[in-house]
Design an enzyme around this catalytic site. Sequence first.
Site, short mmCIF file in Angstrom:
data_model
loop_
_atom_site.label_atom_id
_atom_site.label_comp_id
_atom_site.label_asym_id
_atom_site.label_seq_id
_atom_site.Cartn_x
_atom_site.Cartn_y
_atom_site.Cartn_z
N HIS A 91 52.43 19.25 64.86
CA HIS A 91 53.84 19.49 65.10
C HIS A 91 54.72 18.52 64.31
O HIS A 91 54.41 17.34 64.19
CB HIS A 91 54.16 19.38 66.60
CG HIS A 91 53.51 20.44 67.41
ND1 HIS A 91 52.63 20.15 68.44
CD2 HIS A 91 53.59 21.79 67.35
CE1 HIS A 91 52.21 21.28 68.99
NE2 HIS A 91 52.78 22.29 68.33
N HIS A 122 53.47 29.97 63.52
CA HIS A 122 53.29 28.60 64.01
C HIS A 122 51.84 28.35 64.42
O HIS A 122 51.22 27.36 64.01
CB HIS A 122 54.23 28.36 65.19
CG HIS A 122 54.07 27.06 65.89
ND1 HIS A 122 54.94 26.01 65.72
CD2 HIS A 122 53.14 26.63 66.79
CE1 HIS A 122 54.57 25.00 66.47
NE2 HIS A 122 53.47 25.36 67.14
N GLU A 123 51.28 29.25 65.24
CA GLU A 123 49.90 29.06 65.70
C GLU A 123 48.92 29.14 64.54
O GLU A 123 47.94 28.39 64.49
CB GLU A 123 49.56 30.10 66.77
CG GLU A 123 50.42 30.04 68.04
CD GLU A 123 50.46 28.67 68.70
OE1 GLU A 123 49.52 27.87 68.51
OE2 GLU A 123 51.44 28.41 69.42
#
Length: 282
Positions: free
Chosen positions: A195, A185-186
């Site tokens: 997002h 995700h990061e």
Amino acid sequence: MNKKSNDLLHHRSLIKRTIFAGLILSVVAASCSKNNDELITETQATAAGIENLKKGMLEGQEITYERKNGMNFFQGDIVLSDQQLSGGLSANKGGASLSRWPGGKIYYTVANNMGSINANKITTAVNEYNAKTNTQWIPRTNQTNYVEFIFGSSSGSDGWAHIGYQGGKQTISLDQYISVGSVIHEMGHTVGLYHEHSRKDRDQYVSIQWNNIQDGQAYNFNQYTSGTDIGPFNINSVMMYWPTSYSKNGLPTIKKADNTNFTYSRTGFTTGDINTINTMYP
């Protein structure tokens, strides 16, 4: 949510009410990179953090962000540069990215104090990107533009990252107990992804439960309408918030548009994530 998670959330809720009666908590950067057991750290958003909230312009849209430790945190774990907030780096938007890495090549280093457990998570995540997307994560030798994975908190399960390609040294911060899915995700933010819940079309698919959001944190659920949505909305995206992100009471902050709950497990890429990244980096 299992019984252990419910007990932890109830205990945390009691602690939170007690502490807020007497003093201001210190703030944590965080956010979206939590599973149900990771909600303990997420509930530490505080009055001190609210006081650090600023207004800025991102691609012509007014946004709210938090100024902390000399950095600009947007939606909890995205770090924007002062140049991005002043309208710079406007070319090559896509997937809500401000700028893409030249040739899809992302050079990286890992801080010496990262520890073997998180270093292994980074290796796993890098292999996922290199095997499934058109980006290439390459160990740095002497390149000027690169990403450093740094160690965050020894007790947390969060992370944060600079968004898109900014030039020079950029950072991805990883706490000790972050999951591999949240490392991916990061890294997605570094690639240029925002997002999923902030897409322009999100209200067709999800319903934000504003009454369940922690005081002062509702801005993290605002839509980011100045980027480009690629492909259909994907509620299982690795870039999605957790259903209980920033919950003040353990109840969902995000539901499906029909007001039913959804189950989310951030274990890695979905097909939609891969297609989005490969559209950005053909």
